[in-house]
Design a protein around this motif. Structure first.
Motif, mmCIF file in Angstrom:
data_model
loop_
_atom_site.group_PDB
_atom_site.id
_atom_site.type_symbol
_atom_site.label_atom_id
_atom_site.label_comp_id
_atom_site.label_asym_id
_atom_site.label_seq_id
_atom_site.Cartn_x
_atom_site.Cartn_y
_atom_site.Cartn_z
ATOM 1 N N SER A 78 0.830 -1.198 0.000
ATOM 2 C CA SER A 78 0.000 0.000 0.000
ATOM 3 C C SER A 78 0.864 1.247 0.000
ATOM 4 O O SER A 78 1.850 1.317 0.730
ATOM 5 C CB SER A 78 -0.901 0.038 1.236
ATOM 6 O OG SER A 78 -1.719 -1.103 1.302
ATOM 7 N N ALA A 79 0.470 2.230 -0.797
ATOM 8 C CA ALA A 79 1.176 3.515 -0.825
ATOM 9 C C ALA A 79 0.216 4.606 -0.386
ATOM 10 O O ALA A 79 -0.889 4.726 -0.917
ATOM 11 C CB ALA A 79 1.703 3.804 -2.224
ATOM 12 N N PHE A 80 0.635 5.396 0.591
ATOM 13 C CA PHE A 80 -0.202 6.439 1.147
ATOM 14 C C PHE A 80 0.449 7.807 0.957
ATOM 15 O O PHE A 80 1.551 8.043 1.439
ATOM 16 C CB PHE A 80 -0.431 6.209 2.648
ATOM 17 C CG PHE A 80 -1.170 4.941 2.968
ATOM 18 C CD1 PHE A 80 -2.544 4.925 3.016
ATOM 19 C CD2 PHE A 80 -0.473 3.764 3.221
ATOM 20 C CE1 PHE A 80 -3.237 3.760 3.316
ATOM 21 C CE2 PHE A 80 -1.151 2.593 3.516
ATOM 22 C CZ PHE A 80 -2.539 2.591 3.563
ATOM 23 N N GLY A 81 -0.256 8.693 0.247
ATOM 24 C CA GLY A 81 0.171 10.079 0.141
ATOM 25 C C GLY A 81 -0.709 10.936 1.027
ATOM 26 O O GLY A 81 -1.453 10.424 1.863
ATOM 27 N N GLN A 88 -2.792 0.825 -4.179
ATOM 28 C CA GLN A 88 -2.788 -0.520 -3.617
ATOM 29 C C GLN A 88 -2.350 -1.550 -4.649
ATOM 30 O O GLN A 88 -2.717 -1.465 -5.827
ATOM 31 C CB GLN A 88 -4.203 -0.882 -3.151
ATOM 32 C CG GLN A 88 -4.326 -2.249 -2.508
ATOM 33 C CD GLN A 88 -3.968 -2.210 -1.039
ATOM 34 O OE1 GLN A 88 -4.166 -1.188 -0.376
ATOM 35 N NE2 GLN A 88 -3.455 -3.289 -0.520
ATOM 36 N N ILE A 89 -1.554 -2.515 -4.209
ATOM 37 C CA ILE A 89 -1.256 -3.702 -5.004
ATOM 38 C C ILE A 89 -1.703 -4.898 -4.184
ATOM 39 O O ILE A 89 -1.258 -5.087 -3.040
ATOM 40 C CB ILE A 89 0.248 -3.839 -5.317
ATOM 41 C CG1 ILE A 89 0.822 -2.534 -5.891
ATOM 42 C CG2 ILE A 89 0.482 -4.980 -6.301
ATOM 43 C CD1 ILE A 89 2.326 -2.573 -6.073
ATOM 44 N N TRP A 90 -2.579 -5.717 -4.754
ATOM 45 C CA TRP A 90 -3.111 -6.872 -4.035
ATOM 46 C C TRP A 90 -2.269 -8.118 -4.297
ATOM 47 O O TRP A 90 -1.437 -8.158 -5.195
ATOM 48 C CB TRP A 90 -4.560 -7.123 -4.446
ATOM 49 C CG TRP A 90 -5.472 -6.018 -4.021
ATOM 50 C CD1 TRP A 90 -5.840 -4.930 -4.763
ATOM 51 C CD2 TRP A 90 -6.096 -5.863 -2.752
ATOM 52 N NE1 TRP A 90 -6.670 -4.118 -4.040
ATOM 53 C CE2 TRP A 90 -6.848 -4.668 -2.804
ATOM 54 C CE3 TRP A 90 -6.103 -6.627 -1.579
ATOM 55 C CZ2 TRP A 90 -7.599 -4.214 -1.722
ATOM 56 C CZ3 TRP A 90 -6.861 -6.175 -0.506
ATOM 57 C CH2 TRP A 90 -7.589 -4.989 -0.575
ATOM 58 N N ASP A 91 -2.560 -9.176 -3.516
ATOM 59 C CA ASP A 91 -1.718 -10.380 -3.564
ATOM 60 C C ASP A 91 -1.691 -11.033 -4.939
ATOM 61 O O ASP A 91 -0.669 -11.571 -5.347
ATOM 62 C CB ASP A 91 -2.138 -11.388 -2.495
ATOM 63 C CG ASP A 91 -3.595 -11.810 -2.595
ATOM 64 O OD1 ASP A 91 -4.347 -11.189 -3.378
ATOM 65 O OD2 ASP A 91 -3.992 -12.754 -1.881
#
Length: 259
Positions: A78-81, A88-91
Motif C-alpha cells: 500500500s502507498a499512502f500520500g 494498492q497492489i493486491w496479492d
C-alpha cells in the motif's frame, strides 16, 4: 489491475485483521508475529515517481523478506500520500521469487494516472508517500509495516530556452528567454513555476561541458529573461535544480552563431 490513487484513507489507528491468507487493506498500525523480517523495500528503483498530465506512470515495488520457514506471500503493498491519495497492489498482482530457502523478493507495480477518475486529488499529491506492506511466512509468522519505506511523487517539469538574435556580432547583446513549467493535476495542464532559481549556462562549440553564466529567477508566470554579451559560438541553456515536489530539468541547448 485494482491499483488506485483515489481512495479515502482510514486513520493510522485502523484495526489490522490478519489471517493465514490475507489482511485488511486499510492503513494500519505496525504489527507481526514470529521472527519474520522485512529486509529491503525499493520503490521505482529508488527514484522519485514523476507524473505529467496525460501519461500513466508505473512504479515497480520490491519487498525482500526473510523467515526461517521461508516466505509464503506478500498479501498487499500500500502507498499512502496526503489524504485522500492512496494506491494498492493486491496479492494476485504480486510475484514472489525465492532468493534462498529463507528469503524471497516480492514485486508488484503501482500505477499513477493523472487523468483517471480515480487519479490524483489535487497537487498536494506531490509529496513524500509512505509504502506499507504485509508479508507472511510458511509457518504463519507475519509482519506488517505501515511505513516500510518512503518515496517521493513529483510533478513533471519542462524548461525551454531561446537565445537571439542568431547570428549575432561579437560584442553585441544576446537576449535569452525561456519558461519553467510543471504539471498541474487539478486541470491536467502545464503552468509556469513562479519565483524559482534557474541557472543560465553556456557550452562553447566543440565542448561537452556547460558552465554557469548567471542565476536568475522565474517571474510570476514562470518566464525567464536575461541578457549576455556575445563572445564565441556555442549553446545556451537554462538549468533548474528541482525542488521537493518538482524534478530537476535542463532545457535543450540553443546554438548561437557569433560572427
Amino acid at each position: 489491475m485494482r491499483t488506485t490513487t483515489r481512495l479515502t484513507l482510514l486513520g493510522s489507528s485502523a484495526a489490522l485483521v490478519v489471517t493465514a491468507i490475507g489482511a485488511g487493506a486499510a492503513q494500519a498500525e505496525d504489527g507481526g508475529s514470529g521472527n519474520i523480517t522485512i529486509d529491503k523495500v525499493v520503490v521505482n528503483g529508488g527514484k522519485p515517481v514523476v507524473v505529467g498530465t496525460t501519461k500513466v506512470v508505473s512504479a515497480k515495488v520490491s519487498v525482500t523478506a526473510s523467515d526461517d520457514s521461508g516466505i509464503a506471500k506478500t498479501t498487499y503493498i500500500s502507498a499512502f500520500g496526503p489524504k485522500p491519495n492512496y494506491a494498492q497492489i493486491w496479492d494476485d498482482e504480486i510475484t514472489c521469487v525465492k532468493a534462498s530457502a529463507t528469503t524471497s523478493t516480492c514485486t508488484g507495480t503501482l500505477t499513477f494516472d493523472p487523468q483517471a477518475s480515480t487519479g490524483f486529488v489535487g497537487n498536494n499529491a506531490a509529496a513524500t508517500w509512505k509504502l506499507g506492506t504485509l508479508v507472511s511466512a510458511n509457518d504463519y509468522d507475519y509482519i506488517h509495516r505501515d511505513a516500510a519505506t518512503t518515496f517521493k511523487v513529483q510533478r513533471y517539469s519542462k524548461l525551454t530556452v531561446d537565445a537571439s538574435p542568431e547570428p549575432v556580432k561579437k560584442g553585441k547583446t544576446i537576449t535569452v528567454t525561456g519558461k519553467l513549467s510543471r504539471a498541474n493535476w487539478e486541470d491536467n495542464k502545464y503552468h509556469g513555476y513562479a519565483n524559482q532559481s534557474v541557472k543560465l549556462q553556456f557550452r562553447k562549440k566543440g565542448s561537452s561541458t556547460y558552465t554557469t553564466v548567471k542565476t536568475i529567477r522565474t517571474n510570476s508566470t514562470g518566464n525567464l529573461k536575461t541578457t549576455v554579451t556575445a563572445s564565441t559560438d556555442g549553446y545556451f541553456r537554462y538549468s533548474f535544480a528541482g525542488t521537493a515536489t518538482t524534478p530537476a530539468v535542463n532545457a535543450a541547448g540553443d546554438f548561437v552563431d557569433v560572427r
